[in-house]
Design a protein around this motif. Structure first.
Motif, PDB file in Angstrom:
ATOM      1  N   VAL A 300      21.720  -5.745 -36.832  1.00 24.64           N
ATOM      2  CA  VAL A 300      20.424  -5.281 -37.315  1.00 24.64           C
ATOM      3  C   VAL A 300      19.812  -6.255 -38.315  1.00 24.64           C
ATOM      4  O   VAL A 300      18.950  -5.902 -39.081  1.00 24.64           O
ATOM      5  N   ARG A 301      20.271  -7.503 -38.314  1.00 25.15           N
ATOM      6  CA  ARG A 301      19.736  -8.477 -39.241  1.00 25.15           C
ATOM      7  C   ARG A 301      18.642  -9.277 -38.556  1.00 25.15           C
ATOM      8  O   ARG A 301      18.870  -9.898 -37.517  1.00 25.15           O
ATOM      9  N   ALA A 302      17.443  -9.238 -39.107  1.00 21.88           N
ATOM     10  CA  ALA A 302      16.333  -9.997 -38.536  1.00 21.88           C
ATOM     11  C   ALA A 302      16.370 -11.428 -39.045  1.00 21.88           C
ATOM     12  O   ALA A 302      16.677 -11.685 -40.206  1.00 21.88           O
ATOM     13  N   GLU A 303      16.062 -12.367 -38.162  1.00 20.87           N
ATOM     14  CA  GLU A 303      16.084 -13.758 -38.544  1.00 20.87           C
ATOM     15  C   GLU A 303      14.763 -14.135 -39.204  1.00 20.87           C
ATOM     16  O   GLU A 303      13.727 -13.546 -38.965  1.00 20.87           O
ATOM     17  N   ALA A 304      14.829 -15.206 -39.969  1.00 28.49           N
ATOM     18  CA  ALA A 304      13.647 -15.734 -40.637  1.00 28.49           C
ATOM     19  C   ALA A 304      12.889 -14.629 -41.379  1.00 28.49           C
ATOM     20  O   ALA A 304      11.708 -14.418 -41.171  1.00 28.49           O
ATOM     21  N   VAL A 305      13.624 -13.911 -42.232  1.00 30.88           N
ATOM     22  CA  VAL A 305      13.039 -12.772 -42.933  1.00 30.88           C
ATOM     23  C   VAL A 305      11.942 -13.249 -43.880  1.00 30.88           C
ATOM     24  O   VAL A 305      12.139 -14.180 -44.661  1.00 30.88           O
ATOM     25  N   SER A 306      10.772 -12.629 -43.809  1.00 28.86           N
ATOM     26  CA  SER A 306       9.690 -12.971 -44.710  1.00 28.86           C
ATOM     27  C   SER A 306       9.132 -11.761 -45.419  1.00 28.86           C
ATOM     28  O   SER A 306       8.150 -11.868 -46.140  1.00 28.86           O
ATOM     29  N   GLY A 307       9.707 -10.564 -45.247  1.00 24.98           N
ATOM     30  CA  GLY A 307       9.226  -9.364 -45.890  1.00 24.98           C
ATOM     31  C   GLY A 307       8.981  -8.263 -44.885  1.00 24.98           C
ATOM     32  O   GLY A 307       9.582  -8.235 -43.791  1.00 24.98           O
ATOM     33  N   LEU A 308       8.108  -7.339 -45.246  1.00 24.23           N
ATOM     34  CA  LEU A 308       7.848  -6.193 -44.377  1.00 24.23           C
ATOM     35  C   LEU A 308       7.240  -6.606 -43.047  1.00 24.23           C
ATOM     36  O   LEU A 308       7.246  -5.815 -42.098  1.00 24.23           O
TER      37      LEU A 308
END
Length: 441
Positions: A300-308
């Protein structure tokens, strides 16, 4: 999530009621010793003549009243309660015609000793033990000095049972204190890990902002003579990114400094109770928990996290792990400061991970509320497992993920709640205030 299990039967009764039960059991046992029961030619103990008269029954009644009163006082005034029980044991032993206080008449005292040793401070527990043992030896000494026969061995046996009951109570108290210390240490490790994670994220945010500043400065330098309007736009972007980054750093550093001062004050007021073995054991427990969390959170980890803005990718990744995520946005979305935006996403990510790991639910709802102009609120909730189609859970947890989320929200001066929903399932809600005068991205 799961329902809270009911307390064991022996914990449902208060210590005072257990004292009354022990006293009743002692009376029954005393009566059985003085009557003929099946399988015996006669009673084990010949009853004293006084117990069969009205004054013997009166003594028994007075002793019972004192015992009930002592049981009622046990939680509030343990020393006074123990005195009532000790006097009751002497009064109840008088009409029996015995040479020492019998075990049955001291059973209620043993229960009280256990309760006091398990719940009261060390000094009070020692006082209770000395009172209980002192009465036995004073009783024997009075009989010896009066020229009467004394049951010395019987008295020693009763004293031994009182000592064992006291030791069991102290052992339970020490085990409980150690467990509380261990939980506090592991929770502190979880808070520290969350602070380190926030610091790493802030480092990445600052590095990103400095990169933007460098690019915009280079562009402004190249076009300042030929395109003044473009240079002015680049300088405005530099100002916005710089102010935004400085505001985020000040908020986070100020919150961390306040939290550190609070921790130091608390440490100064507490005695040194941590040993090298305990610390290493705590760290091992925490590392095991974190490893399990990272392993389960991987799907459940999203790549290239930038916020909401990455909630869509998070929902897709979680759906692949077996939990369908519905994302709702209430109010008009607006740009947020980077630290608030990233923290809100991390709260959602951790909550969704907990749904995958612990709840057994196959769906959950993520709500992002922008209606409040001074804050952003996120809510993650599930309805619990569906009857007949409960999803397999990867494993239980200790609840330290919630401690990390609570710490993150506290550092941002927000509000955090987590608990079961009225209709079943679990709900996590966080409200993060927006800094006054902060520029959006």
């Amino acid at each position: 999530m799961s329902a809270t299990p009911s307390a064991p039967f022996f914990k449902r009764l208060t210590p005072g009621r257990w004292v009354a039960v022990a006293w009743g059991a002692g009376i029954v046992f005393t009566a059985l010793l003085r009557i003929s029961v099946p399988g015996q030619e006669g009673p084990d103990v010949m009853p004293g003549f006084v117990i069969l008269r009205w004054d013997g029954l009166l003594m028994l009644g007075v002793a019972t009243l004192l015992t009930l009163r002592g049981g009622a006082l046990l939680a509030r005034r343990p020393t006074a309660a123990l005195n009532h029980l000790l006097v009751a044991s002497v009064i109840a032993s008088t009409p029996l015609g015995v040479t020492a206080i019998p075990f049955a008449q001291y059973l209620a005292v043993d229960v009280a000793l256990y309760a006091i040793a398990a719940a009261r401070p060390r000094r009070e527990a020692w006082q209770a033990l000395l009172l209980a043992l002192g009465l036995i030896f004073v009783y024997l000494a009075v009989r010896l000095l009066s020229g009467w026969s004394a049951g010395t061995t019987s008295g020693l046996a009763v004293a031994l049972t009182a000592l064992v009951a006291w030791l069991l109570g102290r052992s339970e108290r020490q085990a409980r204190e150690y467990a509380e210390q261990n939980r506090a240490q592991v929770a502190a490790q979880a808070v520290t890990a969350e602070r380190l994670r926030i610091a790493r994220e802030m480092h990445d945010t600052v590095a990103h902002s400095i990169g933007i500043v460098a690019l915009q400065a280079g562009a402004a330098r190249r076009v300042i003579d030929t395109q003044p309007e473009g240079a002015r736009q680049a300088l405005a972007e530099i100002e916005t990114a710089s102010r935004e980054t400085l505001a985020g750093l000040r908020r986070m550093l100020g919150a961390l400094r306040t939290a550190d001062q609070t921790d130091e004050t608390f440490a100064d007021r507490t005695e040194e109770a941590t040993r090298t073995e305990e610390v290493s054991r705590t760290e091992e427990v925490f590392r095991t928990e974190e490893a399990a969390r990272e392993q389960t959170a991987a799907p459940v980890r999203a790549e290239a996290v930038s916020g909401l803005g990455a909630l869509g990718r998070l929902a897709e990744a979680t759906g692949a792990a077996g939990v369908r995520v519905a994302v709702r946005r209430v109010g008009a979305p607006r740009p947020l400061p980077p630290d608030i935006d990233l923290s809100a996403f991390r709260l959602v990510q951790e909550s969704v991970t907990n749904v995958v790991r612990h709840s057994g639910a196959d769906t959950c709802t993520v709500t992002v509320d922008h209606r409040d102009p001074e804050a952003v609120a996120v809510t993650v909730e599930d309805r619990g497992p569906t009857p007949g189609s409960e999803r397999e859970r990867p494993g239980g947890g200790s609840g330290y993920g919630l401690a990390g989320m609570r710490e993150r929200v506290a550092l941002l001066h927000g509000e955090f709640t987590a608990g079961p929903r009225p209709g079943g399932g679990f709900r996590v809600t966080a409200r993060l205030p927006l800094p006054t005068g902060a520029n959006a991205r």
